[in-house]
Design a protein around this motif. Structure first.
Motif, PDB file in Angstrom:
ATOM      1  N   ASP A 145      68.098  20.478  93.884  1.00 51.70           N
ATOM      2  CA  ASP A 145      67.489  20.566  95.215  1.00 51.70           C
ATOM      3  C   ASP A 145      66.014  20.926  95.124  1.00 51.70           C
ATOM      4  OD1 ASP A 145      69.925  19.939  96.357  1.00 51.70           O
ATOM      5  OD2 ASP A 145      70.395  21.986  96.972  1.00 51.70           O
ATOM      6  N   ALA A 146      65.678  21.884  94.264  1.00 52.10           N
ATOM      7  CA  ALA A 146      64.278  22.298  94.108  1.00 52.10           C
ATOM      8  C   ALA A 146      63.430  21.134  93.596  1.00 52.10           C
ATOM      9  CB  ALA A 146      64.182  23.496  93.169  1.00 52.10           C
ATOM     10  N   ALA A 147      63.956  20.383  92.631  1.00 51.50           N
ATOM     11  CA  ALA A 147      63.207  19.246  92.088  1.00 51.50           C
ATOM     12  C   ALA A 147      63.078  18.125  93.118  1.00 51.50           C
ATOM     13  CB  ALA A 147      63.870  18.744  90.810  1.00 51.50           C
ATOM     14  N   ALA A 148      64.122  17.928  93.930  1.00 51.56           N
ATOM     15  CA  ALA A 148      64.058  16.898  94.976  1.00 51.56           C
ATOM     16  C   ALA A 148      63.067  17.287  96.064  1.00 51.56           C
ATOM     17  CB  ALA A 148      65.447  16.663  95.570  1.00 51.56           C
ATOM     18  N   VAL A 149      63.088  18.549  96.488  1.00 51.16           N
ATOM     19  CA  VAL A 149      62.153  19.032  97.513  1.00 51.16           C
ATOM     20  C   VAL A 149      60.709  18.913  97.020  1.00 51.16           C
ATOM     21  CG1 VAL A 149      61.374  21.122  98.718  1.00 51.16           C
ATOM     22  CG2 VAL A 149      63.793  20.518  98.713  1.00 51.16           C
ATOM     23  N   ALA A 150      60.505  19.131  95.722  1.00 58.28           N
ATOM     24  CA  ALA A 150      59.162  19.022  95.134  1.00 58.28           C
ATOM     25  C   ALA A 150      58.749  17.559  94.957  1.00 58.28           C
ATOM     26  CB  ALA A 150      59.115  19.748  93.790  1.00 58.28           C
ATOM     27  N   GLY A 151      59.646  16.628  95.263  1.00 61.28           N
ATOM     28  CA  GLY A 151      59.338  15.211  95.125  1.00 61.28           C
ATOM     29  C   GLY A 151      59.326  14.724  93.689  1.00 61.28           C
ATOM     30  N   GLU A 152      59.961  15.489  92.796  1.00 59.50           N
ATOM     31  CA  GLU A 152      59.951  15.123  91.380  1.00 59.50           C
ATOM     32  C   GLU A 152      61.104  14.202  90.995  1.00 59.50           C
ATOM     33  OE1 GLU A 152      57.952  18.693  88.966  1.00 59.50           O
ATOM     34  OE2 GLU A 152      59.919  19.186  89.790  1.00 59.50           O
ATOM     35  N   ILE A 153      62.241  14.330  91.688  1.00 52.94           N
ATOM     36  CA  ILE A 153      63.401  13.505  91.361  1.00 52.94           C
ATOM     37  C   ILE A 153      63.956  12.889  92.630  1.00 52.94           C
ATOM     38  CG2 ILE A 153      64.004  14.944  89.366  1.00 52.94           C
ATOM     39  CD1 ILE A 153      66.440  15.952  91.052  1.00 52.94           C
ATOM     40  N   ARG A 154      64.785  11.894  92.446  1.00 51.98           N
ATOM     41  CA  ARG A 154      65.455  11.264  93.580  1.00 51.98           C
ATOM     42  C   ARG A 154      66.371  12.297  94.249  1.00 51.98           C
ATOM     43  NH1 ARG A 154      68.624   6.326  91.192  1.00 51.98           N
ATOM     44  NH2 ARG A 154      69.878   6.764  93.008  1.00 51.98           N
ATOM     45  N   PRO A 155      66.494  12.254  95.543  1.00 47.51           N
ATOM     46  CA  PRO A 155      67.242  13.285  96.267  1.00 47.51           C
ATOM     47  C   PRO A 155      68.754  13.101  96.303  1.00 47.51           C
ATOM     48  CG  PRO A 155      66.231  11.777  97.824  1.00 47.51           C
ATOM     49  CD  PRO A 155      65.775  11.344  96.455  1.00 47.51           C
ATOM     50  N   ASP A 156      69.262  12.015  95.762  1.00 47.24           N
ATOM     51  CA  ASP A 156      70.688  11.720  95.914  1.00 47.24           C
ATOM     52  C   ASP A 156      71.509  12.036  94.666  1.00 47.24           C
ATOM     53  OD1 ASP A 156      69.597   9.728  94.351  1.00 47.24           O
ATOM     54  OD2 ASP A 156      70.703   8.097  95.295  1.00 47.24           O
ATOM     55  N   VAL A 157      71.011  12.917  93.796  1.00 39.62           N
ATOM     56  CA  VAL A 157      71.735  13.247  92.571  1.00 39.62           C
ATOM     57  C   VAL A 157      72.712  14.383  92.872  1.00 39.62           C
ATOM     58  CG1 VAL A 157      71.540  13.984  90.168  1.00 39.62           C
ATOM     59  CG2 VAL A 157      69.741  12.560  91.189  1.00 39.62           C
ATOM     60  N   ASP A 158      73.973  14.159  92.570  1.00 40.33           N
ATOM     61  CA  ASP A 158      75.024  15.142  92.793  1.00 40.33           C
ATOM     62  C   ASP A 158      75.162  16.024  91.549  1.00 40.33           C
ATOM     63  OD1 ASP A 158      77.588  16.016  94.306  1.00 40.33           O
ATOM     64  OD2 ASP A 158      78.312  15.457  92.298  1.00 40.33           O
ATOM     65  N   ALA A 159      75.217  17.336  91.739  1.00 40.24           N
ATOM     66  CA  ALA A 159      75.266  18.274  90.611  1.00 40.24           C
ATOM     67  C   ALA A 159      76.504  18.049  89.741  1.00 40.24           C
ATOM     68  CB  ALA A 159      75.230  19.713  91.121  1.00 40.24           C
ATOM     69  N   TYR A 160      77.654  17.936  90.353  1.00 36.80           N
ATOM     70  CA  TYR A 160      78.882  17.736  89.574  1.00 36.80           C
ATOM     71  C   TYR A 160      78.809  16.441  88.772  1.00 36.80           C
ATOM     72  CZ  TYR A 160      83.728  16.900  88.323  1.00 36.80           C
ATOM     73  OH  TYR A 160      84.869  16.626  87.611  1.00 36.80           O
ATOM     74  N   GLU A 161      78.328  15.391  89.413  1.00 39.93           N
ATOM     75  CA  GLU A 161      78.218  14.094  88.757  1.00 39.93           C
ATOM     76  C   GLU A 161      77.262  14.170  87.559  1.00 39.93           C
ATOM     77  OE1 GLU A 161      78.081   9.809  90.783  1.00 39.93           O
ATOM     78  OE2 GLU A 161      76.253  10.966  91.107  1.00 39.93           O
ATOM     79  N   LEU A 162      76.126  14.831  87.733  1.00 37.43           N
ATOM     80  CA  LEU A 162      75.170  14.985  86.636  1.00 37.43           C
ATOM     81  C   LEU A 162      75.783  15.791  85.495  1.00 37.43           C
ATOM     82  CD1 LEU A 162      72.349  14.672  85.380  1.00 37.43           C
ATOM     83  CD2 LEU A 162      71.694  16.771  86.595  1.00 37.43           C
ATOM     84  N   MET A 163      76.418  16.907  85.825  1.00 39.17           N
ATOM     85  CA  MET A 163      77.020  17.739  84.782  1.00 39.17           C
ATOM     86  C   MET A 163      78.120  16.972  84.044  1.00 39.17           C
ATOM     87  SD  MET A 163      77.080  21.388  86.800  1.00 39.17           S
ATOM     88  CE  MET A 163      78.112  22.187  85.586  1.00 39.17           C
ATOM     89  N   ARG A 164      78.886  16.201  84.775  1.00 39.46           N
ATOM     90  CA  ARG A 164      79.933  15.394  84.135  1.00 39.46           C
ATOM     91  C   ARG A 164      79.319  14.349  83.218  1.00 39.46           C
ATOM     92  NH1 ARG A 164      85.616  13.706  86.064  1.00 39.46           N
ATOM     93  NH2 ARG A 164      86.223  12.782  84.095  1.00 39.46           N
TER      94      ARG A 164
END
Length: 196
Positions: A145-164
């Motif tokens: 969320d912090a990286a998305a708010v900063a405009g550094e990453i796409r906002p639709d990345v799900d934490a569970y999905e990334l960790m998996r």
């Protein structure tokens, strides 16, 4: 008399703090040895790394299963606490996410080494996966969320999905020396960045 009572009252908490610190040293040493040599590494290697005798380890952790569960929980807590600390460190949110993912990969390397023990049927292991998810998914989400708010990453990345996904990239890293899971994870994290 009050002074000596006050001193005695302060000695017990100090001893508990020392005992907690000593246990953390043992768990850090065990985690490092497990990452380097696997979960079946000799207890004497852990004792040597921690700078204690083997008997000290057995006093804290009477069985290897006790040590494995304690290392697992210790690493989950260290990962959970690292997320907010990395965000507060002054690094960009994307850099904080990358550093946290590196810690998560270290945890996964140990976790994969513990897999046989975690599937042993011991009831104490059953709750560990839920504990892992409950503690770490919100931390990953906070970093994303912090990286998305900063405009550094796409906002639709799900934490569970990334960790998996990171977890899947780490599978098999211990069985093939040519496979560099950390490099693939770095590419994955770099791929989250929005073009400038």
């Amino acid at each position: 008399m009050n002074d000596s009572d006050g001193g005695a009252g302060h000695a017990a908490p100090r001893k508990r703090a020392d005992a907690r610190r000593n246990e953390r040293v043992l768990l850090d040493a065990a985690a490092a040895v497990f990452v380097a040599s696997g979960v079946e590494a000799p207890v004497r290697d852990i004792a040597a790394r921690a700078g204690v005798g083997v008997a000290t380890i057995y006093r804290h952790f009477p069985t290897r299963a006790d040590l494995i569960v304690a290392v697992y929980r210790h690493q989950v807590e260290a990962c959970a606490e690292a997320g907010p600390a990395l965000l507060a460190s002054g690094a960009t949110p994307h850099a904080a996410l990358g550093r946290w993912i590196n810690l998560f990969v270290d945890f996964l390397v140990t976790k994969h080494g513990l897999a046989a023990a975690l599937r042993s049927g011991d009831a104490g292991f059953d709750t560990l996966h839920a504990y892992f998810l409950d503690r770490l998914v919100p931390v990953c989400a906070q970093l994303l969320d912090a990286a998305a708010v900063a405009g550094e990453i796409r906002p639709d990345v799900d934490a569970y999905e990334l960790m998996r996904g990171v977890g899947n990239l780490c599978i098999g890293a211990d069985s093939d020396p040519r496979y560099d899971a950390r490099r693939l994870v770095e590419l994955l994290i770099a791929g989250l960045r929005l073009p400038r």
